[in-house]
Design a protein around this motif. Structure first.
Motif, PDB file in Angstrom:
ATOM      1  N   GLY A 128       0.646  -1.055  -0.138  1.00  0.00           N
ATOM      2  CA  GLY A 128       0.101  -0.091   0.091  1.00  0.00           C
ATOM      3  C   GLY A 128       0.797   1.082   0.354  1.00  0.00           C
ATOM      4  N   ASP A 129       0.163   2.104   0.655  1.00  0.00           N
ATOM      5  CA  ASP A 129       1.568   3.413   1.495  1.00  0.00           C
ATOM      6  C   ASP A 129       1.820   3.401   2.826  1.00  0.00           C
ATOM      7  OD1 ASP A 129       0.472   4.054  -1.990  1.00  0.00           O
ATOM      8  OD2 ASP A 129      -1.198   5.616  -1.169  1.00  0.00           O
ATOM      9  N   LEU A 130       3.261   4.264   2.083  1.00  0.00           N
ATOM     10  CA  LEU A 130       3.327   4.087   3.217  1.00  0.00           C
ATOM     11  C   LEU A 130       3.981   6.158   3.558  1.00  0.00           C
ATOM     12  CD1 LEU A 130       4.472   3.717   6.503  1.00  0.00           C
ATOM     13  CD2 LEU A 130       6.921   3.474   4.727  1.00  0.00           C
ATOM     14  N   ASP A 131       2.923   6.703   4.109  1.00  0.00           N
ATOM     15  CA  ASP A 131       3.270   8.114   4.360  1.00  0.00           C
ATOM     16  C   ASP A 131       1.892   8.913   5.178  1.00  0.00           C
ATOM     17  OD1 ASP A 131       0.022   8.110   3.814  1.00  0.00           O
ATOM     18  OD2 ASP A 131       0.224   8.572   1.362  1.00  0.00           O
ATOM     19  N   ARG A 132       2.169   9.944   5.355  1.00  0.00           N
ATOM     20  CA  ARG A 132       1.770  10.903   6.647  1.00  0.00           C
ATOM     21  C   ARG A 132      -0.116  10.160   7.061  1.00  0.00           C
ATOM     22  NH1 ARG A 132      -1.266  15.399   6.898  1.00  0.00           N
ATOM     23  NH2 ARG A 132      -1.049  16.361   4.744  1.00  0.00           N
ATOM     24  N   GLU A 133      -0.718   9.695   5.908  1.00  0.00           N
ATOM     25  CA  GLU A 133      -2.157   9.611   6.016  1.00  0.00           C
ATOM     26  C   GLU A 133      -2.289   8.043   6.853  1.00  0.00           C
ATOM     27  OE1 GLU A 133      -4.427  10.736   2.835  1.00  0.00           O
ATOM     28  OE2 GLU A 133      -3.195  12.524   3.005  1.00  0.00           O
TER      29      GLU A 133
ATOM     30  N   ARG B   2       3.928   3.891  -3.038  1.00  0.00           N
ATOM     31  CA  ARG B   2       4.212   5.178  -2.176  1.00  0.00           C
ATOM     32  C   ARG B   2       4.938   5.442  -1.185  1.00  0.00           C
ATOM     33  NH1 ARG B   2       1.880   9.887  -0.265  1.00  0.00           N
ATOM     34  NH2 ARG B   2       2.165  11.978  -1.296  1.00  0.00           N
ATOM     35  N   VAL B   3       6.050   5.910  -0.770  1.00  0.00           N
ATOM     36  CA  VAL B   3       6.048   6.630   0.001  1.00  0.00           C
ATOM     37  C   VAL B   3       6.901   7.985   0.634  1.00  0.00           C
ATOM     38  CG1 VAL B   3       7.988   5.602   1.852  1.00  0.00           C
ATOM     39  CG2 VAL B   3       7.730   4.261   0.043  1.00  0.00           C
ATOM     40  N   ASP B   4       6.031   8.595   1.190  1.00  0.00           N
ATOM     41  CA  ASP B   4       6.785  10.321   1.598  1.00  0.00           C
ATOM     42  C   ASP B   4       7.435   9.931   2.274  1.00  0.00           C
ATOM     43  OD1 ASP B   4       5.420   9.799   3.793  1.00  0.00           O
ATOM     44  OD2 ASP B   4       3.409  11.934   3.381  1.00  0.00           O
ATOM     45  N   SER B   5       8.079  11.172   2.663  1.00  0.00           N
ATOM     46  CA  SER B   5       9.061  11.883   3.181  1.00  0.00           C
ATOM     47  C   SER B   5       8.249  11.447   4.999  1.00  0.00           C
ATOM     48  CB  SER B   5       9.186  13.641   3.486  1.00  0.00           C
ATOM     49  OG  SER B   5       8.344  13.980   4.105  1.00  0.00           O
ATOM     50  N   ALA B   6       7.760  11.450   5.615  1.00  0.00           N
ATOM     51  CA  ALA B   6       7.439  11.315   7.011  1.00  0.00           C
ATOM     52  C   ALA B   6       7.377   9.216   6.336  1.00  0.00           C
ATOM     53  CB  ALA B   6       5.607  10.750   7.065  1.00  0.00           C
ATOM     54  N   GLY B   7       7.283   8.659   5.568  1.00  0.00           N
ATOM     55  CA  GLY B   7       7.209   7.374   5.609  1.00  0.00           C
ATOM     56  C   GLY B   7       8.701   6.992   5.844  1.00  0.00           C
TER      57      GLY B   7
ATOM     58  N   ALA C 121      14.368  -4.695   2.033  1.00  0.00           N
ATOM     59  CA  ALA C 121      14.701  -5.998   0.268  1.00  0.00           C
ATOM     60  C   ALA C 121      13.511  -5.125  -0.623  1.00  0.00           C
ATOM     61  CB  ALA C 121      14.150  -7.389   0.291  1.00  0.00           C
ATOM     62  N   GLY C 122      13.803  -4.964  -1.814  1.00  0.00           N
ATOM     63  CA  GLY C 122      12.427  -4.807  -2.818  1.00  0.00           C
ATOM     64  C   GLY C 122      12.274  -3.348  -3.304  1.00  0.00           C
ATOM     65  N   ALA C 123      13.157  -1.831  -2.961  1.00  0.00           N
ATOM     66  CA  ALA C 123      12.826  -1.151  -2.457  1.00  0.00           C
ATOM     67  C   ALA C 123      12.878  -0.243  -4.516  1.00  0.00           C
ATOM     68  CB  ALA C 123      13.897  -0.427  -1.927  1.00  0.00           C
ATOM     69  N   SER C 124      11.640   0.095  -4.509  1.00  0.00           N
ATOM     70  CA  SER C 124      12.025   0.700  -5.706  1.00  0.00           C
ATOM     71  C   SER C 124      13.038   1.627  -6.389  1.00  0.00           C
ATOM     72  CB  SER C 124      10.195   1.467  -5.342  1.00  0.00           C
ATOM     73  OG  SER C 124       9.815   2.263  -5.433  1.00  0.00           O
ATOM     74  N   ASP C 125      12.670   2.007  -7.703  1.00  0.00           N
ATOM     75  CA  ASP C 125      13.395   2.959  -8.034  1.00  0.00           C
ATOM     76  C   ASP C 125      13.126   4.272  -7.361  1.00  0.00           C
ATOM     77  OD1 ASP C 125      14.773   1.443  -9.393  1.00  0.00           O
ATOM     78  OD2 ASP C 125      13.859   1.841 -11.343  1.00  0.00           O
ATOM     79  N   ARG C 126      11.703   4.718  -7.163  1.00  0.00           N
ATOM     80  CA  ARG C 126      11.413   6.002  -6.526  1.00  0.00           C
ATOM     81  C   ARG C 126      11.929   6.137  -4.980  1.00  0.00           C
ATOM     82  NH1 ARG C 126       4.727   6.617  -8.853  1.00  0.00           N
ATOM     83  NH2 ARG C 126       5.468   8.001 -10.152  1.00  0.00           N
ATOM     84  N   LEU C 127      11.849   4.463  -4.187  1.00  0.00           N
ATOM     85  CA  LEU C 127      12.403   5.253  -2.693  1.00  0.00           C
ATOM     86  C   LEU C 127      13.575   4.989  -2.759  1.00  0.00           C
ATOM     87  CD1 LEU C 127      11.880   4.387   0.214  1.00  0.00           C
ATOM     88  CD2 LEU C 127      11.855   2.249   0.339  1.00  0.00           C
ATOM     89  N   LYS C 128      14.542   4.895  -3.467  1.00  0.00           N
ATOM     90  CA  LYS C 128      15.998   4.621  -3.985  1.00  0.00           C
ATOM     91  C   LYS C 128      15.926   6.118  -3.801  1.00  0.00           C
ATOM     92  CE  LYS C 128      16.619   0.096  -5.615  1.00  0.00           C
ATOM     93  NZ  LYS C 128      17.313  -1.108  -5.996  1.00  0.00           N
ATOM     94  N   THR C 129      15.040   7.035  -5.354  1.00  0.00           N
ATOM     95  CA  THR C 129      15.599   8.425  -5.430  1.00  0.00           C
ATOM     96  C   THR C 129      15.134   9.183  -4.270  1.00  0.00           C
ATOM     97  OG1 THR C 129      14.807   8.101  -7.518  1.00  0.00           O
ATOM     98  CG2 THR C 129      15.344  10.164  -7.393  1.00  0.00           C
ATOM     99  N   LEU C 130      13.887   9.073  -3.101  1.00  0.00           N
ATOM    100  CA  LEU C 130      13.971   9.283  -2.769  1.00  0.00           C
ATOM    101  C   LEU C 130      15.197   9.885  -0.914  1.00  0.00           C
ATOM    102  CD1 LEU C 130      11.737  11.629  -0.775  1.00  0.00           C
ATOM    103  CD2 LEU C 130      10.729   9.423  -0.297  1.00  0.00           C
ATOM    104  N   ILE C 131      15.633   8.312  -1.204  1.00  0.00           N
ATOM    105  CA  ILE C 131      16.639   7.772   0.134  1.00  0.00           C
ATOM    106  C   ILE C 131      18.200   9.068  -0.339  1.00  0.00           C
ATOM    107  CG2 ILE C 131      18.679   6.160   0.219  1.00  0.00           C
ATOM    108  CD1 ILE C 131      16.142   4.584   0.476  1.00  0.00           C
ATOM    109  N   ALA C 132      18.416   8.778  -2.167  1.00  0.00           N
ATOM    110  CA  ALA C 132      19.276   9.927  -2.275  1.00  0.00           C
ATOM    111  C   ALA C 132      18.765  11.302  -1.918  1.00  0.00           C
ATOM    112  CB  ALA C 132      19.918   9.250  -3.673  1.00  0.00           C
TER     113      ALA C 132
END
Length: 96
Positions: free
Chosen positions: A18-23, A49-54, A74-85
């Protein structure tokens, strides 16, 4: 509207979907200690989806497990890897 955050324990792995976000993160946050107590892997491949709170929750969970022997994310998406970077967290929360 955010998709609900769900989790499922599978042996030493906790899988998030699902989504890991502030909501959506409050129920997970409230149960995190019990959920990760004996886990060595956090599977995030099911997250849409992962936002900064997630991301902050992932950092906390990862760091909390270091004293218990560590945890693999494990299993981080490119979007999550980009957010981490973007937050310059590659050394603090390594993902695969």
């Amino acid at each position: 509207m955010a998709n609900a955050l769900n989790w499922q324990a599978q042996g030493e792995t906790l899988a998030l979907t699902g989504d890991l976000d502030r909501e959506t993160l409050l129920p997970f946050w409230q149960q995190r200690e019990a959920l990760i107590a004996d886990k060595t892997t956090l599977d995030v491949s099911g997250l849409n989806r992962v936002d900064s709170a997630g991301l902050a929750v992932l950092v906390h969970v990862y760091q909390a497990q270091l004293s218990r022997g560590g945890m693999t994310i494990a299993g981080a998406s490119d979007r999550l890897k980009t957010l981490i970077a973007l937050y310059n967290l590659n050394e603090i929360i390594p993902v695969s």
